[in-house]
Design an enzyme around this catalytic site. Structure first.
Site, mmCIF file in Angstrom:
data_model
loop_
_atom_site.group_PDB
_atom_site.id
_atom_site.type_symbol
_atom_site.label_atom_id
_atom_site.label_comp_id
_atom_site.label_asym_id
_atom_site.label_seq_id
_atom_site.Cartn_x
_atom_site.Cartn_y
_atom_site.Cartn_z
ATOM 1 N N ASN A 188 28.349 10.036 11.559
ATOM 2 C CA ASN A 188 28.383 10.397 13.005
ATOM 3 C C ASN A 188 28.271 11.873 13.026
ATOM 4 O O ASN A 188 29.402 12.386 12.863
ATOM 5 C CB ASN A 188 29.528 9.701 13.416
ATOM 6 C CG ASN A 188 29.626 8.259 13.187
ATOM 7 O OD1 ASN A 188 28.378 7.582 13.269
ATOM 8 N ND2 ASN A 188 30.510 7.718 12.875
ATOM 9 N N LYS A 234 22.021 8.650 9.825
ATOM 10 C CA LYS A 234 22.453 7.256 10.722
ATOM 11 C C LYS A 234 21.682 7.452 11.951
ATOM 12 O O LYS A 234 22.200 8.480 12.908
ATOM 13 C CB LYS A 234 23.988 7.339 10.975
ATOM 14 C CG LYS A 234 24.489 6.391 11.701
ATOM 15 C CD LYS A 234 26.070 6.376 11.806
ATOM 16 C CE LYS A 234 26.536 4.950 12.626
ATOM 17 N NZ LYS A 234 28.023 5.015 12.665
ATOM 18 N N GLU A 258 25.580 2.364 16.508
ATOM 19 C CA GLU A 258 26.896 2.710 17.107
ATOM 20 C C GLU A 258 26.863 3.990 17.906
ATOM 21 O O GLU A 258 27.765 4.894 17.976
ATOM 22 C CB GLU A 258 27.971 2.882 15.943
ATOM 23 C CG GLU A 258 27.995 1.646 15.211
ATOM 24 C CD GLU A 258 28.957 1.634 14.071
ATOM 25 O OE1 GLU A 258 29.457 2.777 13.742
ATOM 26 O OE2 GLU A 258 29.672 0.640 13.730
ATOM 27 N N ARG A 306 24.967 -10.498 14.271
ATOM 28 C CA ARG A 306 24.978 -9.061 13.744
ATOM 29 C C ARG A 306 24.387 -9.071 12.282
ATOM 30 O O ARG A 306 23.981 -8.084 11.807
ATOM 31 C CB ARG A 306 26.470 -8.531 13.967
ATOM 32 C CG ARG A 306 26.608 -7.274 13.368
ATOM 33 C CD ARG A 306 27.810 -6.519 13.506
ATOM 34 N NE ARG A 306 27.964 -5.454 12.422
ATOM 35 C CZ ARG A 306 29.084 -4.685 12.481
ATOM 36 N NH1 ARG A 306 29.978 -5.083 13.397
ATOM 37 N NH2 ARG A 306 29.280 -3.735 11.686
ATOM 38 N N LYS A 333 24.239 -0.975 2.981
ATOM 39 C CA LYS A 333 25.643 -1.419 2.924
ATOM 40 C C LYS A 333 25.523 -2.611 1.715
ATOM 41 O O LYS A 333 24.611 -3.160 2.028
ATOM 42 C CB LYS A 333 26.391 -1.668 3.727
ATOM 43 C CG LYS A 333 26.769 -0.129 4.664
ATOM 44 C CD LYS A 333 27.691 -0.490 5.692
ATOM 45 C CE LYS A 333 27.800 0.721 6.757
ATOM 46 N NZ LYS A 333 28.937 0.563 7.605
ATOM 47 N N ASP A 386 30.052 -5.221 7.289
ATOM 48 C CA ASP A 386 30.412 -4.017 7.114
ATOM 49 C C ASP A 386 31.656 -3.875 6.352
ATOM 50 O O ASP A 386 32.903 -3.889 6.492
ATOM 51 C CB ASP A 386 31.024 -3.739 8.623
ATOM 52 C CG ASP A 386 31.247 -1.793 8.472
ATOM 53 O OD1 ASP A 386 30.995 -1.364 7.761
ATOM 54 O OD2 ASP A 386 31.741 -1.447 9.670
ATOM 55 N N GLU A 416 38.408 1.243 4.193
ATOM 56 C CA GLU A 416 38.690 1.110 5.617
ATOM 57 C C GLU A 416 39.243 -0.461 5.771
ATOM 58 O O GLU A 416 40.153 -0.368 6.942
ATOM 59 C CB GLU A 416 37.378 1.132 6.221
ATOM 60 C CG GLU A 416 37.286 0.805 8.066
ATOM 61 C CD GLU A 416 35.699 1.312 8.195
ATOM 62 O OE1 GLU A 416 35.127 1.651 7.787
ATOM 63 O OE2 GLU A 416 35.925 0.938 9.326
HETATM 64 C C1 BDP Z 1 31.992 1.438 10.290
HETATM 65 C C2 BDP Z 1 33.006 2.347 10.464
HETATM 66 C C3 BDP Z 1 32.464 3.463 11.222
HETATM 67 C C4 BDP Z 1 31.317 3.963 10.517
HETATM 68 C C5 BDP Z 1 30.080 3.076 10.711
HETATM 69 C C6 BDP Z 1 29.041 3.355 9.624
HETATM 70 O O1 BDP Z 1 34.045 1.738 11.229
HETATM 71 O O2 BDP Z 1 33.554 4.318 11.295
HETATM 72 O O3 BDP Z 1 30.761 5.111 11.238
HETATM 73 O O4 BDP Z 1 30.608 2.032 9.720
HETATM 74 O O5 BDP Z 1 28.928 3.093 8.466
HETATM 75 O O6 BDP Z 1 32.604 0.741 8.904
HETATM 76 O O7 BDP Z 1 28.085 4.134 10.031
#
Ligand code: BDP
Length: 721
Positions: free
Chosen positions: A226, A303, A307, A352, A376, A381, A409
Site C-alpha cells: 500500500n 499492488k 483494496e 472472493r 499468495k 489471504d 497477521e
Molecule cells: C491483507 C492485509 C493487508 C494487506 C493485504 C495485501 O490485511 O494489510 O495490505 O493483505 O496483501 O492480508 O495487499
C-alpha cells in the site's frame, strides 16, 4: 533425518555457556567451542587462509569467516600467500590458480551463477579445503555454508558439497511505511530510519544484510505494497541509494513498491493512464533517475486495483497494460516488475476465492518477459491453512512467483509460536495435477514445470526494531526457514528446524529433538485452535487479532467473517462445489472431482469446500459438531504440551530467551482457550447441540467475548485508516 550426521561430536560437548542473550545475533551465533578435541578437529583442517581475487563481496565473506573463526576457536585465522597443508582456499573459478581446477571441473558442471562448491582436494599430497563459485555472491553463500557446517558440528574432514539456488528472485517484502509504522508488523517499528538516511548508516542495516545473505536472500522490497509515491521523489531516492550501497556487497538488491498514481502525485501529470505517452515517459524518466543512483536497482513491486489502491483499471486499462508499461521503463536496466495478483472487489458478487484466477488467467502469455505475477500461497489471504492458489499451474506462459507471509497477521501476531516453514512446505508440496500427477507447486515456482526463465519467491517480513528483530524469539525461525525454502523449495521443514535450533540455541541432542518436535507440531496447533477443518477468515476484523466469527456489519461483504463460514441451522462451511460457487472448477480435474464430494475431501479442507450439516457423521463415527469441538480442544492441549516441553528446556537456554518464550507461551495458551470458547459458543447458537463433555465450562458467555475490543492492536498502518 539428519541427526546422525549432525551429532557426531556430541559425546564431547562440554557444559554450555549460558550468557544472557537478546537474540540480536539470530542464527549467526559463533560461540566458543569449548571441547578441545572438537576444536582441534576443525582447526586442523583450517590452518590458514589463502585468498584469490578481491572485491567487496569477497571482503565481506572473508571478514564473516574470520569473525566466526575467532568466535569458535578464539584465535585468528592466519593468512598465507600460497596453498599449504590444510589451507582454506577461497576464490572464484576465474581467480583460482589453474592447477586447482582439475579437481573441481566436474563440480562446476552442477552449479549455477549463484551456486558454490566446498571441497577437500589434494594438490599433489597437499590437502586443502576450497570454497569456490562462478561469482563473488556464490563465494559468499559458500562461506556461510562452511560456517553453518561448523555450527552444526558436521565433520569437514572430507567435505564435498555443492549447492545452487533453485529460485532466482528471493526477496523479503517489507510492508514498511515511510513514517516507520509497519503494516501487519508486530516487532516494533520499521528498521529503515528514513529520517536519518542517507547520512546515518546503522549497524542494523549491515546485520540485516548478513542475516539475509547467510540464507541466500538476494533482494529486499523496502516499502509497503500500500505504497506512498513519496519514496519515488529525488529526496528519497538518495536515501534508498544509501541502503542499496550497504546491501550490495551482500548480494542483495533493493526494490521499491510503485504506487500506480505516482505520475500525478510525485509528478505533475493529470493522469496515470498506462497507455498515455506522457505517463510512459514519466516512468521511463523515473526509472532512469533511480538507475543513475542505483545501477543494480531490482525493480518494482505493485499492488494495483486492490483494496482501494490505484491501478490501470481506473483508466479502463488492464493489469497487462499496467505491468507492461512499468516493465518497459525498467527493461533497459535489466529491472523486473513483480505485479501482485491479490485482487478482489466488493462490487463483484463472485466468491472472493475465485476472483484473482478469473481476472488473471485470461492474461496468460501477455506479460512482458521481465514481469512476474506474484501470487499468495492460497486464494483468500494468508490463513492458518488454505488450499494452494489455483493460479499455480494455470498460467504456463507467465512466470508466477510465490508470496508467503512471514509476519503472523492471521496466526497470533508475534505472541504465538508457530513454525511456518511447515506450512510453506505443505503448499509447495501440493500436487496441482496440471501436467498429470506429480506437478507440484514447487515445480511451478522454480520454473521446471513449464520451463520458465524467471522465477521468484517473496516473504512478507516479520522484522522490526525489536531487539531480537522479530519480538518472539521463535519468529526468527520463520525468517530463516523462508530464506532456506526460497533457496530450495524442496527442502524438508524438519531439517530446517533442526538447523535453526542448533544454530540459534544449542547442539544438545535432547533440546534439538524435543524442540524440533514442538516446532513441527506448532503449525497444526494453531490451525486446531483457530480454524480447524477448513474454517477460515473468522478472525476479528481490521486487526485480525483473536476470534470474531460473529462480525457481520462491515461495508464490504467479503470483509465479514460470516461470509466465510456461512453458519446456519443446518450446518457450517462455504460450498465451493458445483452446487455452490464452483471455485473447485479452477483446479485440475483430479482435485475438482475428488473434492466435489464431502466423503473424498481431505478433512483439513472440509469446510473450505463444503457446507456440512452439524450432525454429519464423520469418519470417526462422531458428528461434525463433536469433531469441531474436539479439534478446538486438541489445539488447546497442543499448546499445553508446548508449554510443558519448553519448561523442561530451561537448562539449555539463557535466562533472557527462556523467560521471554515462557511468558509468550502463556499468552498463547490463554488465547488458544479464548479461541476455543468464543468460537464454540458462537457456533453453538446454530448447531443447538451440547458441547461434548471434554470441553471445560467456558470462563465467560458469548456476549463477553463479542464485546471485547482491541482498538490499539498492533499492525494496523495508517494506510488502513
Ligand atoms: C491483507 C492485509 C493487508 C494487506 C493485504 C495485501 O490485511 O494489510 O495490505 O493483505 O496483501 O492480508 O495487499
Amino acid at each position: 533425518m539428519t541427526k546422525a550426521v549432525s551429532f557426531i561430536f556430541l559425546l564431547f560437548i562440554s557444559p554450555f555457556a549460558l550468557h544472557a542473550q537478546t537474540g540480536y545475533d539470530l542464527w549467526l551465533q559463533y560461540d566458543k567451542i569449548e571441547n578441545e578435541s572438537v576444536k582441534e578437529e576443525y582447526t586442523e583442517q583450517l590452518n590458514n587462509l589463502v585468498l584469490y581475487g578481491s572485491g567487496p563481496t569477497i571482503e565481506v565473506a572473508v571478514s564473516e569467516f574470520k569473525n566466526a573463526y575467532k568466535g569458535f576457536f578464539e584465535g585468528d585465522l592466519p593468512k598465507a600467500l600460497s596453498i599449504q597443508k590444510n589451507s582454506l582456499v577461497i576464490g572464484t573459478r576465474e581467480n583460482l590458480p589453474s592447477y586447482v581446477l582439475p579437481s573441481l571441473n566436474s563440480d562446476f558442471a552442477n552449479i549455477n551463477s549463484e551456486g558454490y562448491i566446498i571441497k577437500k582436494i589434494f594438490i599433489g599430497n597437499t590437502p586443502a579445503t576450497v570454497i569456490t563459485a562462478n561469482t563473488e555472491e556464490g563465494l559468499l553463500y559458500g562461506t556461510f555454508r562452511l560456517i553453518r557446517e561448523i555450527q552444526l558440528r558436521n565433520n569437514i574432514q572430507e567435505i564435498a558439497l555443492s549447492d545452487s539456488p533453485k529460485i532466482q528472485i528471493r526477496v523479503l517484502n517489507h510492508w514498511d511505511n515511510l513514517d516507520r509504522t509497519v503494516e501487519r508488523g508486530y516487532a516494533g517499528f520499521s528498521i529503515w530510519d528514513w529520517h536519518h538516511l542517507p547520512e546515518l548508516i546503522k549497524p542494523e542495516y549491515v546485520d540485516y544484510a548478513r542475516a539475509n545473505a547467510s540464507i541466500g536472500i538476494n533482494g529486499t522490497v523496502l516499502t509497503n505494497v500500500n505504497a506512498s509515491s513519496v519514496v519515488l521523489t529525488s529526496q528519497y531516492i538518495e536515501k534508498v541509494k544509501a541502503l542499496a550501497d550497504v546491501f550490495r556487497p551482500y548480494g542483495i538488491k533493493v526494490y521499491l513498491t510503485a504506487r500506480f498514481s505516482s505520475p500525478i502525485e510525485a509528478g505533475d501529470l493529470e493522469t496515470a493512464d498506462p497507455l498515455d505517452p506522457e505517463v510512459k515517459q514519466w516512468w521511463k524518466d523515473k526509472a532512469d533517475e533511480i538507475y543513475a543512483e542505483i545501477p543494480d536497482f531490482g525493480g518494482f513491486l505493485v499492488k494495483a486495483n486492490s483494496e482501494g489502491q490505484p491501478g490501470p483499471n481506473n483508466y479502463g486499462r488492464s493489469h497487462v497494460d499496467g505491468a507492461n508499461m512499468l516493465a518497459e521503463a525498467v527493461a533497459p536496466h535489466d529491472g523486473i516488475v513483480m505485479w501482485r495478483a491479490f485482487v478482489y472487489s466488493e462490487h463483484d458478487p463472485e466468491d472472493r476465492a475465485k476472483q484473482a484466477y478469473t481476472e488473471f488467467v485470461p492474461f496468460d502469455g501477455q506479460f512482458h518477459d521481465n514481469v512476474l505475477v506474484q501470487v499468495k500461497n492460497g486464494p483468500i489471504d494468508f490463513q492458518p491453512r488454505e488450499p494452494f492458489h489455483p493460479m499455480f499451474g494455470a498460467m504456463p506462459n507467465t512466470p508466477l512467483m510465490m508470496e508467503f507471509q512471514i509476519t503472523q497477521e492471521y496466526l497470533g501476531f508475534s505472541s504465538h509460536l508457530v513454525y511456518l516453514p511447515k506450512m510453506f512446505e505443505e503448499t509447495l508440496d501440493e500436487d496441482t495435477f496440471v501436467q498429470g500427477e506429480g506437478s507440484t507447486v514447487a515445480e511451478v515456482i522454480d520454473g521446471s514445470l513449464a520451463n520458465k526463465k524467471l522465477t521468484g519467491m517473496a516473504g512478507v517480513a516479520n522484522i522490526g526494531t525489536a531487539k531480537n528483530w522479530t519480538e518472539h524469539p521463535f519468529g526468527q525461525a520463520n525468517w530463516y526457514g523462508f530464506g532456506r525454502l526460497a533457496w530450495d523449495p524442496y527442502l524438508d521443514s524438519e531439517e530446517i528446524a533442526e538447523e535453526w535450533l542448533q544454530m540459534t540455541f544449542t547442539n544438545e541432542e535432547e533440546f534439538v529433538n524435543e524442540m524440533t518436535d514442538l516446532l513441527m507440531k506448532s503449525r497444526e496447533a494453531v490451525v486446531n485452535y483457530m480454524t480447524p477443518l477448513g474454517l477460515h477468515h473468522i478472525m476479528d476484523t481490521g486487526h485480525h487479532y483473536g476470534p470474531g466469527p460473529w462480525v457481520d456489519d462491515l461495508g464490504r461483504p467479503e470483509w465479514n467473517p460470516v461470509y466465510y463460514h456461512k453458519a446456519d441451522s443446518i450446518g457450517v462451511g462455504f460450498d465451493r462445489t458445483t452446487s455452490g460457487s464452483d471455485a473447485l472448477a479452477q483446479y485440475a480435474d483430479p482435485i475438482a472431482e475428488k473434492y466435489e464430494s464431502i466423503e473424498t475431501t481431505p478433512e483439513k479442507y472440509l469446510l473450505w469446500f463444503h457446507h456440512v450439516p452439524w450432525d454429519y457423521q464423520m469418519e470417526n463415527g462422531h458428528t461434525l459438531w463433536y469433531n469441531l469441538a474436539a479439534k478446538y480442544q486438541e489445539g488447546v492441549e497442543d499448546v499445553e504440551e508446548m508449554v510443558e516441553t519448553w519448561n523442561n528446556m530451561e537448562e539449555y537456554v539463557d535466562d533472557q530467551r527462556f523467560e521471554k518464550t515462557q511468558m509468550l507461551l502463556q499468552i498463547q495458551l490463554k488465547e488458544a482457550k479464548w479461541w476455543r470458547n468464543a468460537v464454540l459458543l458462537y457456533f453453538q447458537q446454530f448447531s443447538e447441540m451440547e458441547l461434548p463433555e471434554f470441553i471445560p465450562e467456558p470462563e465467560h458467555d458469548l456476549e463477553y467475548y463479542q464485546a471485547l475490543e482491541f482498538p490499539y492492536a498492533p499492525g494496523i498502518s495508517p494506510t488502513w485508516h
